[in-house]
Structures are given as C-alpha cells and as structure tokens.
Scaffold this motif. Structure first.
Motif, PDB file in Angstrom:
ATOM      1  N   LYS A 136      14.744  20.620 -32.978  1.00  7.21           N
ATOM      2  CA  LYS A 136      14.563  21.348 -31.660  1.00  7.21           C
ATOM      3  C   LYS A 136      13.502  22.388 -31.274  1.00  7.21           C
ATOM      4  O   LYS A 136      13.129  23.026 -32.325  1.00  7.21           O
ATOM      5  CB  LYS A 136      16.045  22.148 -31.576  1.00  7.21           C
ATOM      6  CG  LYS A 136      17.438  21.193 -31.424  1.00  7.21           C
ATOM      7  CD  LYS A 136      18.682  21.893 -31.113  1.00  7.21           C
ATOM      8  CE  LYS A 136      19.755  20.922 -30.840  1.00  7.21           C
ATOM      9  NZ  LYS A 136      19.758  20.008 -29.980  1.00  7.21           N
ATOM     10  N   GLU A 155      14.493  23.480 -23.592  1.00 12.89           N
ATOM     11  CA  GLU A 155      14.874  23.220 -24.958  1.00 12.89           C
ATOM     12  C   GLU A 155      14.434  21.674 -25.114  1.00 12.89           C
ATOM     13  O   GLU A 155      14.737  20.915 -24.146  1.00 12.89           O
ATOM     14  CB  GLU A 155      15.964  23.397 -25.461  1.00 12.89           C
ATOM     15  CG  GLU A 155      16.444  23.097 -26.894  1.00 12.89           C
ATOM     16  CD  GLU A 155      17.819  23.218 -27.229  1.00 12.89           C
ATOM     17  OE1 GLU A 155      18.198  24.563 -27.288  1.00 12.89           O
ATOM     18  OE2 GLU A 155      18.665  22.212 -27.393  1.00 12.89           O
ATOM     19  N   VAL A 156      13.699  21.292 -26.109  1.00 13.17           N
ATOM     20  CA  VAL A 156      13.278  20.011 -26.295  1.00 13.17           C
ATOM     21  C   VAL A 156      13.762  19.464 -27.539  1.00 13.17           C
ATOM     22  O   VAL A 156      13.476  20.091 -28.721  1.00 13.17           O
ATOM     23  CB  VAL A 156      11.710  19.523 -25.956  1.00 13.17           C
ATOM     24  CG1 VAL A 156      11.467  18.067 -26.404  1.00 13.17           C
ATOM     25  CG2 VAL A 156      11.420  20.048 -24.630  1.00 13.17           C
ATOM     26  N   GLY A 170      14.633  15.875 -23.305  1.00 10.43           N
ATOM     27  CA  GLY A 170      15.063  17.116 -22.603  1.00 10.43           C
ATOM     28  C   GLY A 170      15.779  16.961 -21.289  1.00 10.43           C
ATOM     29  O   GLY A 170      15.606  15.989 -20.876  1.00 10.43           O
TER      30      GLY A 170
END
Length: 212
Positions: A136, A155-156, A170
C-alpha cells in the motif's frame, strides 16, 4: 585555442553521455499494457445510479531498477518513482449511446480528449509483505479532467505478478464542479433528470517492464 575548445566540448559530451547511460541503467520504466487494465466512474442521478467503464489506460511508471527485484522496496524508492497516466474519454462507455454523448459533451471531449494524471509523491504505507505483494502507498499527484488540473491524494495498492507485471489499484472521489464540469441535466428529459456532483473513479492499471 580552437583545439582546446574542441577537446573541452568532446570531454563534456563524453561526461554527459556517461551520466545519461548511468541514469538509464539505474532506472526501470514500466509501460502500460493493452490488456488487464480497467477504469470506472460511478455517479448518481435523480432517477438512478450510473456507471461508465473502460479498459484503456495508457502511460508509464518509472522507478529505480531495484524496484523489480527488491521486494522489500528498501532500496527502490530513490530516486522517487514517477508515473503519468492517460485515459481516453471516448473509451468510457455506459452501454447507452445517448448517455455517452451527454457525458462526452459535459467533459468537453473535443477540446480535452483524455483524462490525465501525473504522480508527484508516493510513500509506502504500513509494512511491506515478505513476498513483496500487495503493497500500500499514499500518493499525491495532479489530476486533469476537462482541461482543469487539481491536486489528487489517494491510497494506492500495488500487486506483483509472476511475469514481472505490476497492477496498481485505487479509488478516488471527486466533484464534477471542481473541474468546472456542470452536472448534466439532459434536455431530452426536459431537464428533469439531475446528475449528482459527486463521482468516484476506480481503476486497476497494469504495467510491465519496457523491452530493452
């Protein structure tokens, strides 16, 4: 004097060429793949929720060469990774031609045919699994829609595949009006159908190491 100047120019050229070669060797570019990616935009209206979907996400992800094999990422975040993403608006489909046309007009597709994203900052979030996947990240970048650019933080999650490919996943909420898009109220319905300002972009983006 001319001979000295020529020697100096040759020396400078060699130094620059060596630096460029070293830089190229220290970084690895991942190119967007023609298969495996998908994107959706979800929204609401006064009569029903709606979704447009696409499977075309172009662009690249570039990171230190160590990114490929250092599953811990301890040596792979310097220099800072770069990424640029493009999504053709024409590739987004709702399954209804009339709705697609309304969406394309609202997003000013003729003047701005793609959605763009440019990564500005990315940091590891939490612990990196021993396997190296999933990881993350907290990211910041610039999102351009309808010709208007706004900061975008999200957040990816990154997943590694056995063949060396990476998948970035995402979700980010945005408001149409932040990008100077007027939420559609189709004239064909007498303006009675109102589209909500809030939409959510979801994506899965697949990239692979660029062939040398």
């Amino acid at each position: 004097m001319n001979k000295n100047l020529t020697k100096w120019n040759l020396t400078l050229a060699v130094v620059l060429a060596s630096a460029f070669t070293l830089q190229a060797a220290d970084t690895l570019r991942y190119q967007a793949q023609p298969r495996g990616s998908k994107v959706s935009i979800d929204g609401t209206s006064s009569i029903h929720d709606w979704t447009v979907e696409g499977a075309v996400i172009g662009g690249f992800f570039e990171a230190a060469a160590a990114f490929k094999d250092d599953k811990s990422l301890k040596t792979a975040m310097e220099p800072a990774p770069k990424a640029e993403v493009v999504i053709p608006i024409r590739s987004l489909k709702s399954g209804k031609e009339t709705m697609d046309g309304i969406m394309q007009d609202a997003m000013k597709m003729k003047e701005n045919p793609v959605i763009k994203y440019k990564l500005a900052e990315i940091k590891i979030k939490g612990e990196v699994p021993v396997s190296g996947t999933p990881v993350k990240f907290d990211s910041k970048g610039d999102l351009t829609v309808a010709g208007v650019t706004k900061p975008c933080a999200m957040e990816v999650t990154m997943e590694r595949a056995d063949d060396g490919k990476l998948k970035f996943i995402g979700t980010t909420p945005i408001k149409m009006t932040d990008f100077e898009i007027k939420p559609p109220a189709p004239a064909i319905a007498g303006g009675l159908i109102k589209t909500g300002d809030d939409v959510t972009i979801k994506f899965e983006w697949v990239v692979a190491p660029k062939a040398q």
